[in-house]
Design an enzyme around this catalytic site. Structure first.
Site, PDB file in Angstrom:
ATOM      1  N   GLU A 173      51.303  61.464  43.602  1.00 43.12           N
ATOM      2  CA  GLU A 173      49.833  62.019  44.215  1.00 43.12           C
ATOM      3  C   GLU A 173      48.563  61.587  43.357  1.00 43.12           C
ATOM      4  O   GLU A 173      48.330  62.320  42.636  1.00 43.12           O
ATOM      5  CB  GLU A 173      49.792  63.478  44.738  1.00 43.12           C
ATOM      6  N   LYS A 215      51.506  60.135  48.030  1.00 40.84           N
ATOM      7  CA  LYS A 215      50.704  61.097  48.614  1.00 40.84           C
ATOM      8  C   LYS A 215      49.195  60.610  48.475  1.00 40.84           C
ATOM      9  O   LYS A 215      48.829  61.054  47.508  1.00 40.84           O
ATOM     10  CB  LYS A 215      50.896  62.391  48.369  1.00 40.84           C
TER      11      LYS A 215
END
Ligand code: 5MM
Length: 323
Positions: A173, A215
């Site tokens: 992420e 992500k």
């Protein structure tokens, strides 16, 4: 197919997505207090139990990201959270970074910490049932440079390689923050830099891209800037992803970043409709799924059913947007 490949696919394929319920103790406590709920270990547990036990959650949610505190807690029926999640048809994940700190000499840019001792922690999480993990780099458009992006990308790659050694799928992420009044071009430029550097570092670290979940943020103007259409967001996001994310990555699960639920679902719907997309796209939303449920609950047992309905409505809306 290896367990890493099948888990990454299960998390992102088939019209389900990920529920991010891994707020740190500090963030979760602040969100509870903002709703007038006395924050403590029990309130945080009760709230996460409300989320996980929403009836039929697994119809729209493939995995739940938990914080370390929750991962070690039990539901009121005595089942540990990761055990209950699997029994409910939802893969349990664990946030393993330990937060951010300013990177020395970098004008306020942040670096995410948590690599020391991570191998031992991953062993323990794997034994207790973790299927996947999450590490979030925080990238601020105003302070990010090639050097700070590389430092964060390097940490993400070391984390991802270690996760795979332990049979755990890493969610990678690199979050370009949505706060601010920047335009969509500024977000696109920083997102391109962050993703290019991350995939360069993942390759150098020997990470198997078929066994990760990316992500990212949607490419949008800042939350304090005028909005653009969902089609424009999807086009800008796809343009950046197409040039930086290899087709070997099975699935991309977006964060919501403080955008309203309707907006992020509209972004996802437009992206899903792009036919030349090589990866599955889905959601890994936190606030966009849970904010309404938290305020509906307000800490009152009598409101649990209504709060769960709000959560399920948002999960259904997000899942429908992936079709
Ligand atoms: C749920 O919040 C996660 C943890 O945040 P803190 O460590 O700051 O408490 C966060 O990483 C979250 O998973 C992502 O930012 C996505 O959440 P949103 O709300 O942006 O979809």
């Amino acid at each position: 197919m290896s367990i890493l490949h099948s888990t990454a696919r299960e998390l992102t394929h088939g019209g389900r997505g990920i529920l991010a319920a891994d707020e740190s103790i500090k963030t979760m406590s602040a969100r509870l207090e903002a709703e007038g709920i006395t924050a403590g270990e029990t309130a945080r547990r009760d709230y996460r139990e409300l989320l996980l036990t929403a009836p039929g959650l697994s119809a729209t949610v493939s995995g739940i990201i938990l914080a370390d505190e929750t991962f070690g807690q039990e539901l009121s029926d005595g089942r540990p959270f990761p055990v209950a999640a699997r029994e409910l048809g939802v893969l349990p994940g664990i946030k393993v970074d330990t937060g951010t700190t300013p990177l020395p000499g970098a004008g306020g840019a942040l670096i995410t910490e948590g690599l020391d001792g991570l191998g031992a922690r991953l062993s323990s999480y794997a034994e207790r049932g973790a299927a996947f993990a999450k590490w979030r780099a925080v990238i601020d458009i105003a302070t990010t440079t090639e050097q700070t992006a590389r430092a964060n990308g390097h940490a993400l790659a070391r984390y991802a390689a270690l996760c795979q050694e332990h049979g755990i799928v890493p969610i990678v992420e690199p979050e370009v923050l949505c706060s601010g009044d920047h335009d969509i071009v500024a977000c696109a430029d920083t997102t391109r830099l962050a993703l290019a550097v991350v995939f360069n570092e993942l390759e150098d670290a020997g990470v198997d891209l078929r066994g990760i979940v990316l992500k990212p943020n949607f490419v949008t103007p800042g939350l304090e800037a005028p909005k653009v259409s969902a089609a424009a967001v999807a086009a800008a996001t796809f343009e950046i992803l197409r040039s930086t994310v290899p087709a070997a990555v099975p699935g991309i699960a977006f964060l919501s970043g403080g955008h309203p639920t309707d907006d992020v679902c509209a972004f996802l719907k437009e992206l899903s409709a792009i036919p030349e997309r090589p990866w599955d796209v889905t959601f890994s939303f936190g606030r966009a799924l849970v904010s309404a449920a938290l305020s509906t609950w307000g800490g009152a047992p009598a409101n649990v059913d209504a709060a769960q309905e709000r959560l399920l409505d948002n999960c259904r809306q997000a899942a429908d947007a992936t079709a």
